[in-house]
Motif scaffolding. Structure first.
Motif, PDB file in Angstrom:
ATOM      1  N   LYS A  77       0.999  -1.102  -0.113  1.00  0.00           N
ATOM      2  CA  LYS A  77       0.450   0.104   0.215  1.00  0.00           C
ATOM      3  C   LYS A  77       1.036   1.526  -0.118  1.00  0.00           C
ATOM      4  CE  LYS A  77      -4.064  -0.282   2.125  1.00  0.00           C
ATOM      5  NZ  LYS A  77      -5.393   0.391   2.949  1.00  0.00           N
ATOM      6  N   TYR A 114      -6.810   7.556  -3.950  1.00  0.00           N
ATOM      7  CA  TYR A 114      -7.900   8.846  -3.002  1.00  0.00           C
ATOM      8  C   TYR A 114      -8.267   9.775  -4.280  1.00  0.00           C
ATOM      9  CZ  TYR A 114      -9.821  11.312   0.290  1.00  0.00           C
ATOM     10  OH  TYR A 114     -10.058  12.092   1.297  1.00  0.00           O
ATOM     11  N   ALA A 126      -8.262   7.465   5.042  1.00  0.00           N
ATOM     12  CA  ALA A 126      -8.018   7.620   3.588  1.00  0.00           C
ATOM     13  C   ALA A 126      -7.475   6.304   2.846  1.00  0.00           C
ATOM     14  CB  ALA A 126      -7.559   8.837   2.449  1.00  0.00           C
ATOM     15  N   ASN A 186      -7.182   3.197   4.534  1.00  0.00           N
ATOM     16  CA  ASN A 186      -7.839   2.455   4.533  1.00  0.00           C
ATOM     17  C   ASN A 186      -8.593   1.984   3.895  1.00  0.00           C
ATOM     18  OD1 ASN A 186      -6.788   2.221   7.378  1.00  0.00           O
ATOM     19  ND2 ASN A 186      -8.330   3.830   8.555  1.00  0.00           N
ATOM     20  N   SER A 187      -9.186   3.066   3.067  1.00  0.00           N
ATOM     21  CA  SER A 187     -10.190   2.577   1.821  1.00  0.00           C
ATOM     22  C   SER A 187      -9.602   2.219   0.224  1.00  0.00           C
ATOM     23  CB  SER A 187     -11.026   3.396   1.605  1.00  0.00           C
ATOM     24  OG  SER A 187     -11.810   3.528   3.448  1.00  0.00           O
ATOM     25  N   TYR A 188      -8.393   3.180   0.113  1.00  0.00           N
ATOM     26  CA  TYR A 188      -7.420   3.303  -1.456  1.00  0.00           C
ATOM     27  C   TYR A 188      -6.076   3.014  -1.084  1.00  0.00           C
ATOM     28  CZ  TYR A 188     -11.740   6.145  -2.809  1.00  0.00           C
ATOM     29  OH  TYR A 188     -12.447   6.704  -3.105  1.00  0.00           O
TER      30      TYR A 188
END
Ligand code: UTP
Length: 246
Positions: A40, A92, A105, A107-109
């Motif tokens: 990530k 994001y 952000a 956590n989602s992207y």
């Protein structure tokens, strides 16, 4: 399996030096996208010469240093938007404006891109703070030089690259850097303090060399400088020591 989190500080001097920028940004984006199943990313973009242009004009118009910093921050966010455009919907959709927003952000992207946040620092410090927040495995400083040198390699062609150094050695080197809007140094002194206190392993690489950049991201041998807590011992070959381009 949890993905490794990597923070990257990418200099504006690498992103938009006005030299094949479009193809570089595309290749950088696909390099990062290709590594996504495993990593990530939190990428902090610098302002480069476009930021320095605005800062110079602003200074001659009489702006104070913190207003000049705000000009620089706007440009870093503009550069972040370019990279977001190249990354598409894995990123994001906007530059995060704080490290907290970046952490949320992320956590989602799988990729979050941002620029500067507050006056009085540079994007290296933002990247170091972000690395602390997201508990990054390592920080990559992708810059216009292929590592930290004993002297400025642009001024002295005989300067020697330092392949490996400790946080303390980095701090000693950058502590007395000039702090004004638009000034340029190998690593922001505040960023150096942050990586030192949190012991975040940091790699300094030439950001336009995408092979070295991905090697550094993966923790493999790379051409550049590796900054860690402990000095290398004779029995401990540095992770970046066997680079063929040395
Ligand atoms: P950069 O981080 O790009 O600085 O921010 P730099 O040293 O010029 O790095 P390169 O050339 O891109 O590698 C540009 C300017 O924006 C302001 C500072 O004035 C900085 O010099 N800035 C940036 C801030 O004030 N706060 C930030 O969080 C980030």
């Amino acid at each position: 399996m949890a993905q490794e989190r990597i923070a990257i500080s990418i200099g504006g001097s690498i992103l938009v030096p006005d030299n094949e920028d479009m193809s570089y940004i595309k290749q950088l984006a696909s390099t990062l996208l290709d590594m996504l199943p495993v990593y990530k990313f939190l990428v902090v973009c610098g302002g480069g010469k476009i930021a320095r242009y605005y800062i110079t004009i602003g200074r001659s118009l009489g702006a104070d240093e913190s207003s000049l910093d705000e000009l620089g921050i706007e440009v870093t966010r503009l550069n972040a938007r370019l990279l977001i455009t190249a990354l598409g919907d894995k990123a994001y959709f906007k530059p995060a404006e704080s490290v907290d927003e970046a952490r949320l952000a992320s956590n989602s992207y799988p990729i979050v891109v941002m620029g500067g946040t507050h006056p009085g620092q540079t994007t290296d410090a933002v990247a170091a703070l972000a690395a602390e927040k997201i508990k990054a495995t390592r920080l990559i400083n992708a810059t216009s030089v292929d590592g930290v040198y004993n002297e400025d390699p642009k001024a002295n062609p005989n300067a020697k690259r330092i392949d490996r150094m400790t946080f303390k050695e980095l701090l000693d080197k950058v502590m007395y850097s000039k702090m004004e809007a638009g000034s340029s140094f190998i690593f922001d002194p505040l960023g150096a303090k942050l990586i030192s206190r949190s012991k975040i392993q940091t790699a300094v690489v030439f950001g336009r060399d995408l092979l070295q950049l991905s090697n550094a991201i993966k923790g493999q041998q790379f051409t550049g400088t590796l900054i860690t807590a402990a000095p290398p011992s004779s029995s401990d070959a540095p992770a970046n020591s066997a680079s063929p381009s040395r």
